[in-house]
Design an enzyme around this catalytic site. Structure first.
Site, short mmCIF file in Angstrom:
data_model
loop_
_atom_site.label_atom_id
_atom_site.label_comp_id
_atom_site.label_asym_id
_atom_site.label_seq_id
_atom_site.Cartn_x
_atom_site.Cartn_y
_atom_site.Cartn_z
CE1 TYR A 1 35.34 26.11 -36.30
CE2 TYR A 1 36.52 27.48 -37.89
CZ TYR A 1 35.46 27.29 -37.01
OH TYR A 1 34.51 28.28 -36.86
CB SER B 1 33.88 30.01 -40.35
OG SER B 1 35.14 30.55 -39.99
#
Length: 256
Positions: free
Chosen positions: A160, A147
């Protein structure tokens, strides 16, 4: 125009975790378009079967295997079944993941354990199980979905960000250990794409304004735009690319 042979995945079997929807489904469709036989995976067997049937309606012959990628025994059994019933896994896309948003001081402990297990343990467990099959064959492609949060932080998603940073470094470690066996392990780092996980952000005018201002391309990404990068990393075109994280993010990681 003929396809460049280096990008041809005809005859190869690709397992994509978390592929009943969103980015995982888009990646499965992309690999199928390049000729791969795709194997879908998710925990929800009914939803997975619905996705498989929908793809069949589009002319994509996909297999579907439901198992929990955070359960070591389920992973071992699932990979063994795929190898026996579909064939040797040539390509693995570790896509399964989740998000939970909360301020750091209020982040629930159970959510911390759930997000780390889903986002990190699954990459290790499925990656290890499939690599054990690939090593004796002397070839294979593993793509771990990272990501932009492998590089960048945002308010309310510290755990996250930690998981995606870990996936980035796990990718590099896997590449180092598996490269001598003819296996390339790389990361695919999506930026901000319109998916179910980001629907609340897409609907937030303030966030969209911030995103478009900070992304050189000036917009959200569409999941189909990840397909070319996935095909590249899954194909012979990337035969000397190993331990690399390919960001598909409209340039946001290049911008301050």
């Amino acid at each position: 125009m003929n396809k460049h042979p280096s990008f041809d995945l005809t005859g190869r079997i690709a397992l994509i975790t978390g592929s009943s929807k969103g980015i995982g489904l888009a990646l499965a469709c992309a690999l199928a378009s390049a000729g791969a036989r795709v194997v879908l995976n998710a925990r929800d067997a009914d939803r997975l079967e619905a996705t498989r049937a929908a793809l069949a309606g589009q002319g994509i012959d996909a297999a579907a295997y439901a198992f929990d990628v955070t359960d070591a025994d389920a992973v071992q059994a699932g990979v063994a079944r795929i190898e026996a019933e579909v064939g040797p896994i040539d390509i693995l896309v570790n896509n399964a993941g989740m998000q939970h948003r909360a301020p750091f001081t209020e982040f629930p402990l159970d959510a911390w354990h759930r997000i780390t297990t889903t986002n990190i343990d699954s990459v290790f467990l499925v990656g290890q199980a499939v690599a054990r099959c690939m090593v004796p064959r002397g070839r294979g492609k593993i793509i771990n979905v990272c990501s932009v949060q492998s590089e960048l932080g945002r308010p309310g998603i510290a755990p996250y960000t930690a998981t995606k940073g870990a996936v980035k470094m796990l990718t590099k470690g896997m590449a180092i250990d598996l490269g001598k066996h003819g296996i390339q392990v790389n990361g695919l780092g999506p930026g901000y794409f319109k998916t179910e996980l980001t629907s609340a952000l897409v609907a937030d005018p303030a966030f969209t304004a911030w995103l478009t201002a900070h992304t050189p391309s000036g917009r959200w990404g569409d999941v189909e735009e990840l397909g070319g990068a996935a095909i590249f990393l899954a194909s012979d075109a990337s035969s000397f690319v190993n331990g690399h994280i390919l960001y598909v993010d409209g340039g946001i990681t290049a911008s301050l």
